[in-house]
Motif scaffolding. Structure first.
Motif: not given
Ligand code: MRU
Length: 370
Positions: A48-50, A53, A58, A89-90, A92, A243, A254, A294, A296
């Protein structure tokens, strides 16, 4: 890939510690820190906090998280709890769900006493597979780069543009978009890479760090520079990662990738996406309508992290205090803007037929589509 001459992967199993170690990417390129993941909460936080990543990484991290959970409690309830806990947690990158689904499907069929060891073996399998998939993407992408070099015919560098970090740090090794670059460089093809900084988190700095370590010529550019460079004939090819790619070949990557694809299209520059098959979401067709994007934290935009003259890593505010920001982290590039998908099985059109031709064993059957 090597860091100061030492081979590293972005995550690895430390048999002595009986735990996974990762490169904590929050501090790169300024500081190289290794973190050991000891609890399921550590795994969730790392994703989650990368600390880790990139879609493939992931997924591999989640598989090791599942292995830890099964070692502690192999019950059906713990299996599902772990799936839910890591999945939130994430939203996408589809590799997260892909890895968790694969683990759950394999483990749920086993007696409880076999789940712990089998989950760890499966995590190793997913990590090794990722390395091999990306190596093959590199071999297939190399042919495209060699073709461009041959067409130029003057020995001048093939000028590539990439966005974000789809490098070895975003996978277990090799990277997706960078793998063709590493293979081309190692094959003696002259390259120059334009590296988008990729605000807000500046993952381009990770790409610059990787390419620099490998001796590949590159320049770091602002996210808005690409269109200008393309208009002036300074970009031969764009390669990005993804992704989540839909079954019709729409590509979610991204934030800012879409604008690069538009500019490439306007300038007749080939826009390729390096796509490992676990990043295909066969359940989704229209990426713009269906992929969750997502949001952020605001601090990623209102602040910027860097290294001070004394070498300290610091975070500085760039907006007026209290300014509201919006931080969508990904966007979707529709398939008609994508020249081709570089996969581990070859290069195909960004279309339902293209993907089905390379992955007939994975594509939903025609009957299931209606
Ligand atoms: O938010 P991030 O840094 O996880 O986003 C990563 C990307 O967008 C990459 O381009 C993508 O995961 C492909 S990685 C091989």
């Amino acid at each position: 890939m090597k860091v100061d001459g030492t081979p590293y992967r972005s995550l690895w199993w430390d048999a002595d510690a009986q735990a996974v170690k990762i490169i904590d990417q929050r501090w790169l390129p300024h500081d190289f820190r290794i973190e050991q993941l000891n609890s399921l909460a550590d795994y969730a936080r790392a994703i989650k906090d990368m600390h880790v990543r990139g879609a493939p990484l992931i997924g591999a991290t989640a598989a090791y998280g599942m292995a830890l959970a099964m070692r502690l409690d192999p019950s059906d309830a713990a299996l599902q709890d772990c799936w839910d806990f890591l999945h939130q947690t994430r939203p996408t990158a589809i590799n997260l769900r892909w890895a968790l689904d694969r683990c759950r499907a394999r483990l749920v069929a086993l007696p409880l006493e076999r789940r712990g060891p089998e989950a760890l073996a499966l995590a190793h399998e997913i990590a090794e597979e990722d390395v091999e998939i990306n190596r093959r993407i590199g071999v297939n992408g190399l042919q495209l780069i060699q073709q461009i070099a041959a067409n130029k015919g003057d020995g001048s560098p093939v000028r590539l543009l990439t966005h974000c970090n789809a490098g070895w740090l975003a996978t277990v090794d090799w990277g997706t978009a960078t793998s063709p670059m590493y293979h081309a460089h190692d094959a003696g093809v002259a390259l120059h890479v334009w590296v988008d900084e990729t605000r807000p988190r500046n993952q381009g700095a990770l790409t610059a760090w990787e390419l620099g370590s490998h001796g590949i010529s590159h320049q770091y550019i602002t996210d808005n520079a690409g269109g200008h460079l393309m208009q002036h004939g300074l970009v031969d090819m764009v390669i990005t990662g993804t992704d989540r790619t839909t079954r019709q070949g729409d590509v979610c990557n991204k934030i800012g990738t879409y604008l690069k694809a538009l500019a490439a299209n306007d300038n007749n520059i080939p826009f390729y996406v390096a796509l490992p098959s676990p990043t295909i979401d066969w359940t989704v067709r229209d990426g713009v309508a269906e992929i969750p994007i997502e949001d952020r934290p605001a601090e990623e935009i209102s602040h910027i992290q860097g290294s001070s003259a004394t070498g300290d890593i610091a975070s500085l505010q760039v907006t007026p205090v209290g300014t509201e920001v919006a931080n969508p982290a990904f966007d979707v590039t529709p398939n008609h803007l994508v020249t081709g998908l570089i996969t581990e099985r070859g290069v195909c059109a960004a279309s339902e037929a293209g993907l089905a031709s390379l992955f007939p064993d994975l594509a939903p059957s025609a009957a299931a589509q209606v």
